[in-house]
Design a protein around this motif. Structure first.
Motif, PDB file in Angstrom:
ATOM      1  N   ALA A  45       4.648  -2.047  -2.595  1.00  0.00           N
ATOM      2  CA  ALA A  45       5.253  -2.198  -3.241  1.00  0.00           C
ATOM      3  C   ALA A  45       5.963  -0.890  -3.202  1.00  0.00           C
ATOM      4  N   ASP A  47       9.178   2.564  -4.436  1.00  0.00           N
ATOM      5  CA  ASP A  47      10.081   2.613  -5.927  1.00  0.00           C
ATOM      6  C   ASP A  47      10.811   3.575  -5.587  1.00  0.00           C
ATOM      7  N   VAL A  53       4.320   2.320  -4.341  1.00  0.00           N
ATOM      8  CA  VAL A  53       3.361   2.478  -5.071  1.00  0.00           C
ATOM      9  C   VAL A  53       2.254   2.387  -5.066  1.00  0.00           C
ATOM     10  N   SER A  54       1.907   1.071  -4.346  1.00  0.00           N
ATOM     11  CA  SER A  54       0.449  -0.151  -4.350  1.00  0.00           C
ATOM     12  C   SER A  54       0.895  -0.466  -2.998  1.00  0.00           C
ATOM     13  N   TYR A  56      -1.310  -4.134  -0.612  1.00  0.00           N
ATOM     14  CA  TYR A  56      -2.019  -5.304  -0.832  1.00  0.00           C
ATOM     15  C   TYR A  56      -2.529  -5.619   0.122  1.00  0.00           C
ATOM     16  N   ASP A 143       4.893  -8.217 -12.847  1.00  0.00           N
ATOM     17  CA  ASP A 143       3.782  -7.961 -12.079  1.00  0.00           C
ATOM     18  C   ASP A 143       3.422  -6.970 -11.326  1.00  0.00           C
ATOM     19  N   TYR A 144       4.257  -5.792 -11.182  1.00  0.00           N
ATOM     20  CA  TYR A 144       4.322  -4.830 -11.456  1.00  0.00           C
ATOM     21  C   TYR A 144       5.024  -3.143 -11.606  1.00  0.00           C
ATOM     22  N   GLU A 145       4.114  -2.509 -11.318  1.00  0.00           N
ATOM     23  CA  GLU A 145       4.159  -1.061 -12.006  1.00  0.00           C
ATOM     24  C   GLU A 145       5.771  -1.092 -12.767  1.00  0.00           C
ATOM     25  N   LEU A 146       6.210   0.008 -13.968  1.00  0.00           N
ATOM     26  CA  LEU A 146       7.060   0.013 -13.662  1.00  0.00           C
ATOM     27  C   LEU A 146       7.878   0.578 -13.164  1.00  0.00           C
ATOM     28  N   ASN A 147       7.602   1.210 -11.788  1.00  0.00           N
ATOM     29  CA  ASN A 147       8.761   2.277 -11.705  1.00  0.00           C
ATOM     30  C   ASN A 147       8.387   1.322  -9.997  1.00  0.00           C
ATOM     31  N   VAL A 148       8.280   0.227  -9.372  1.00  0.00           N
ATOM     32  CA  VAL A 148       7.935  -0.533  -8.153  1.00  0.00           C
ATOM     33  C   VAL A 148      10.009  -1.389  -8.454  1.00  0.00           C
TER      34      VAL A 148
END
Length: 159
Positions: A45, A47, A53-54, A56, A143-148
């Motif tokens: 993921a 930015d 950012v993450s 998986y 489903d993701y953080e706001l900055n993705v």
């Protein structure tokens, strides 16, 4: 979330455009380089600056990694394995699809549809590494953080 790549391909809205320019002709070297089996390794993921950012990573336990086999004439076979701690209990699900490379754009559709359902930018394509990226849809963003803002999918060639 394990089957996120397959869900993207099955649920994405078509974002391709039709054109008759010479730039839209398939690139033979990229088509040939992609032929074969590839293991789906991870989803990144990103930015807006392209920072991760993450991550998986696919964990199938004792089962093989999920594979995508790119065949001649744009034929695709996806083998998706469920997680199991016992190798003798590994079950797989096979989904057929289609694929295409035009310039630095990779398109695919999994399942019954004949139209390309998802489009990605090729970020890396070598003899043993394949990375594709696309922006998040509005539905996925929840489903993701706001900055993705984008997802990158990483594959490794099966030897």
């Amino acid at each position: 979330m394990k089957k996120i790549f397959s869900m993207f391909a099955l649920s994405a809205v078509a974002i391709t455009a039709v054109s008759c320019s010479d730039d839209d002709k398939p690139a033979p070297s990229e088509q040939n380089q992609l032929l074969g089996k590839w293991s789906y390794m991870e989803e990144l993921a990103l930015d807006e600056n392209g920072n991760v950012v993450s991550t998986y990573s696919d964990d199938n336990g004792e089962c093989p990694y999920d594979t995508f086999e790119f065949k001649n004439n744009g034929i695709l076979q996806n083998i998706d394995y469920d997680f199991s701690d016992n190798a003798s209990e590994c079950e797989n699900y096979i989904t057929d699809g289609i694929w295409n490379v035009t310039g630095n754009t990779f398109k695919l559709a999994l399942g019954e549809g004949e139209d390309f359902e998802d489009s990605f930018e090729i970020k890396k394509l070598t003899a043993d590494a394949f990375e594709i990226q696309r922006p998040l849809t509005r539905e996925e963003a929840a489903d993701y953080e706001l900055n993705v803002v984008a997802l990158k999918f990483v594959f490794k060639k099966v030897k």
